[in-house]
Enzyme design. Structure first.
Site, PDB file in Angstrom:
ATOM      1  N   SER A 175       1.037  -1.100  -0.019  1.00  0.00           N
ATOM      2  CA  SER A 175      -0.027   0.088   0.061  1.00  0.00           C
ATOM      3  C   SER A 175       0.878   1.289  -0.010  1.00  0.00           C
ATOM      4  CB  SER A 175      -0.740  -0.006   1.183  1.00  0.00           C
ATOM      5  OG  SER A 175      -1.566   1.264   1.469  1.00  0.00           O
ATOM      6  N   TYR A 188      -2.641  -1.176  10.560  1.00  0.00           N
ATOM      7  CA  TYR A 188      -2.396  -1.079   9.135  1.00  0.00           C
ATOM      8  C   TYR A 188      -1.023  -0.766   8.591  1.00  0.00           C
ATOM      9  CZ  TYR A 188      -3.795  -1.247   4.239  1.00  0.00           C
ATOM     10  OH  TYR A 188      -4.133  -1.296   2.844  1.00  0.00           O
TER      11      TYR A 188
HETATM   12  P1  NAD Z   1     -11.145  -6.504  -0.240  1.00  0.00           P
HETATM   13  O1  NAD Z   1     -11.468  -6.491   1.210  1.00  0.00           O
HETATM   14  O2  NAD Z   1     -12.232  -6.615  -1.339  1.00  0.00           O
HETATM   15  O3  NAD Z   1      -9.897  -7.818  -0.505  1.00  0.00           O
HETATM   16  C1  NAD Z   1      -9.337  -8.188   0.685  1.00  0.00           C
HETATM   17  C2  NAD Z   1      -9.489  -9.811   0.232  1.00  0.00           C
HETATM   18  O4  NAD Z   1      -8.825 -10.528   1.425  1.00  0.00           O
HETATM   19  C3  NAD Z   1     -10.976 -10.229   0.725  1.00  0.00           C
HETATM   20  O5  NAD Z   1     -11.294 -11.283  -0.426  1.00  0.00           O
HETATM   21  C4  NAD Z   1     -10.959 -11.129   2.003  1.00  0.00           C
HETATM   22  O6  NAD Z   1     -11.560 -12.113   1.939  1.00  0.00           O
HETATM   23  C5  NAD Z   1      -9.410 -11.727   1.748  1.00  0.00           C
HETATM   24  N1  NAD Z   1      -8.900 -11.874   3.225  1.00  0.00           N
HETATM   25  C6  NAD Z   1      -8.812 -11.239   4.461  1.00  0.00           C
HETATM   26  N2  NAD Z   1      -8.375 -11.832   5.357  1.00  0.00           N
HETATM   27  C7  NAD Z   1      -8.110 -13.042   4.549  1.00  0.00           C
HETATM   28  C8  NAD Z   1      -7.250 -14.341   5.183  1.00  0.00           C
HETATM   29  N3  NAD Z   1      -6.965 -14.433   6.614  1.00  0.00           N
HETATM   30  N4  NAD Z   1      -7.120 -15.321   4.350  1.00  0.00           N
HETATM   31  C9  NAD Z   1      -7.537 -15.117   3.079  1.00  0.00           C
HETATM   32  N5  NAD Z   1      -8.096 -14.176   2.782  1.00  0.00           N
HETATM   33  C10 NAD Z   1      -8.447 -13.023   3.613  1.00  0.00           C
HETATM   34  O7  NAD Z   1     -10.128  -5.309  -0.398  1.00  0.00           O
HETATM   35  P2  NAD Z   1      -8.817  -4.925  -1.463  1.00  0.00           P
HETATM   36  O8  NAD Z   1      -8.934  -3.409  -1.731  1.00  0.00           O
HETATM   37  O9  NAD Z   1      -9.215  -5.558  -2.744  1.00  0.00           O
HETATM   38  O10 NAD Z   1      -7.725  -5.535  -0.762  1.00  0.00           O
HETATM   39  C11 NAD Z   1      -6.479  -6.290  -1.608  1.00  0.00           C
HETATM   40  C12 NAD Z   1      -5.300  -5.798  -0.755  1.00  0.00           C
HETATM   41  O11 NAD Z   1      -4.928  -4.614  -1.314  1.00  0.00           O
HETATM   42  C13 NAD Z   1      -4.985  -5.736   0.753  1.00  0.00           C
HETATM   43  O12 NAD Z   1      -3.818  -6.214   1.202  1.00  0.00           O
HETATM   44  C14 NAD Z   1      -5.127  -4.172   0.920  1.00  0.00           C
HETATM   45  O13 NAD Z   1      -4.384  -3.812   2.036  1.00  0.00           O
HETATM   46  C15 NAD Z   1      -4.624  -3.808  -0.242  1.00  0.00           C
HETATM   47  N6  NAD Z   1      -4.732  -2.123  -0.644  1.00  0.00           N
HETATM   48  C16 NAD Z   1      -6.072  -1.822  -0.742  1.00  0.00           C
HETATM   49  C17 NAD Z   1      -6.070  -0.386  -0.995  1.00  0.00           C
HETATM   50  C18 NAD Z   1      -7.533  -0.047  -1.507  1.00  0.00           C
HETATM   51  O14 NAD Z   1      -7.648   1.398  -1.594  1.00  0.00           O
HETATM   52  N7  NAD Z   1      -8.572  -0.647  -1.780  1.00  0.00           N
HETATM   53  C19 NAD Z   1      -5.209   0.325  -1.208  1.00  0.00           C
HETATM   54  C20 NAD Z   1      -3.945  -0.255  -1.020  1.00  0.00           C
HETATM   55  C21 NAD Z   1      -3.884  -1.251  -0.665  1.00  0.00           C
END
Ligand code: NAD
Length: 287
Positions: A175, A188
């Protein structure tokens, strides 16, 4: 040789020779974008950024292993969609915070497709809590998924990549908050900062063993993790105003970066982070 001598010796050289040489490298460069027959594991692969990564790399010919924690019906629908896009995928239910689940994920990928070329550590959660009121349970929950899970997924995948002889690549969806503070989301940020240093250290350690590691640091992406922001018009306007590009990213705008990094075109990249953040980390009021 002096500059003058070099200029003298290049006089009369046919510029087309250099051009032809660079043109012969074009097919090689294009081929490096293909993911045909690469085995790619994506954790947290049935929603948000992970789902988009599965769709994009599956369309580019990868054999995809979709890890998910919940909603098997979404995984089933995604497997079908990847098939329609011409790709091949399987689903594995595994909680990345449980080491035996992680090992099961790696083992199933190898049993099914014979190897792992790319491990995408995408699963992540957040509590949006301040340092002042984060409970030990909140802290552990975030660390176990976002840092411990990534650490041991990296260890297990790297061992497999080394033992299969062909090496591989680990891509961590980190991130902007691996480097850029987000007040009131302290656990986080601490976990993502840990992933930054994991990638640097393990990337250096494993470079000689054929395993490369790169972080992708997205800015704000329109996924379920941001539902509370997206459902609050004032907050969303404030966020958009802070982003030089002026809007959140769509998940595919992160997945396309991951697809490039998964291919041979990124063969010289390791122990580093790539940001796709609409410029937010460099945002400045111009004062
Ligand atoms: P999201 O909530 O749609 O996806 C996260 C996924 O991780 C979900 O499918 C959830 O079920 C899964 N997950 C959570 N805990 C788990 C576990 N213990 N075992 C297996 N799966 C698990 O959100 P997203 O935005 O798609 O996030 C994906 C990644 O991107 C994350 O690491 C998040 O920190 C990172 N990220 C997101 C953003 C944003 O703005 N959306 C920005 C920077 C980084």
């Amino acid at each position: 040789t002096s500059i003058e001598e070099r200029q003298e010796s290049s006089k009369g050289a046919n510029p087309r020779v250099g051009l032809r040489k660079s043109m012969t490298q074009i097919p090689q460069a294009l081929a490096s974008l293909s993911l045909k027959d690469k085995v790619i594991v994506v954790t947290g692969g049935n929603s948000g950024i992970g789902k988009s990564i599965v769709e994009v790399v599956g369309s580019l010919g990868a054999k995809v292993v979709i890890d998910y924690r919940s909603h098997p019906e979404r995984t089933e629908a995604l497997i079908e969609e990847v098939g329609e896009l011409g790709g091949q995928s399987i689903g594995v239910q595994a909680d990345v915070s449980k080491l035996e689940n992680l090992q099961h994920l790696i083992d199933t990928a190898v049993q099914t497709f014979g190897k792992i070329d790319v491990m995408v550590n995408n699963a992540g959660i957040e509590t949006r809590t301040s340092i002042l009121d984060t409970s030990p349970e909140d802290f552990d929950k975030v660390m176990n998924v976002n840092l411990r899970g990534v650490f041991f997924a990296t260890q297990y995948a790297a061992k497999q990549m080394i033992s299969q002889g062909s090496g591989g690549r680990i891509i961590n969806i980190s991130s902007v908050h691996e480097d850029w503070p987000m007040p009131n989301n302290t656990p986080y940020c601490v976990a993502k900062g840990g992933v930054r240093m994991l990638t640097r250290t393990a990337g250096v350690e494993l470079a000689g063993k054929g395993v490369s590691i790169v972080n992708v640091g997205p800015g704000a992406v329109a996924t379920p993790i941001n539902d509370s922001t997206m459902n609050d018009p004032d907050l969303l306007a404030k966020l958009n105003a802070a982003i030089p590009i002026g809007r959140m990213a769509q998940p595919a705008e992160i997945a396309s970066v991951v697809a490039f990094l998964a291919g041979n075109g990124a063969s010289y990249m390791t122990a580093t982070s790539v940001f796709a953040d609409g410029g937010i980390m460099m945002s400045s009021p111009g004062l």
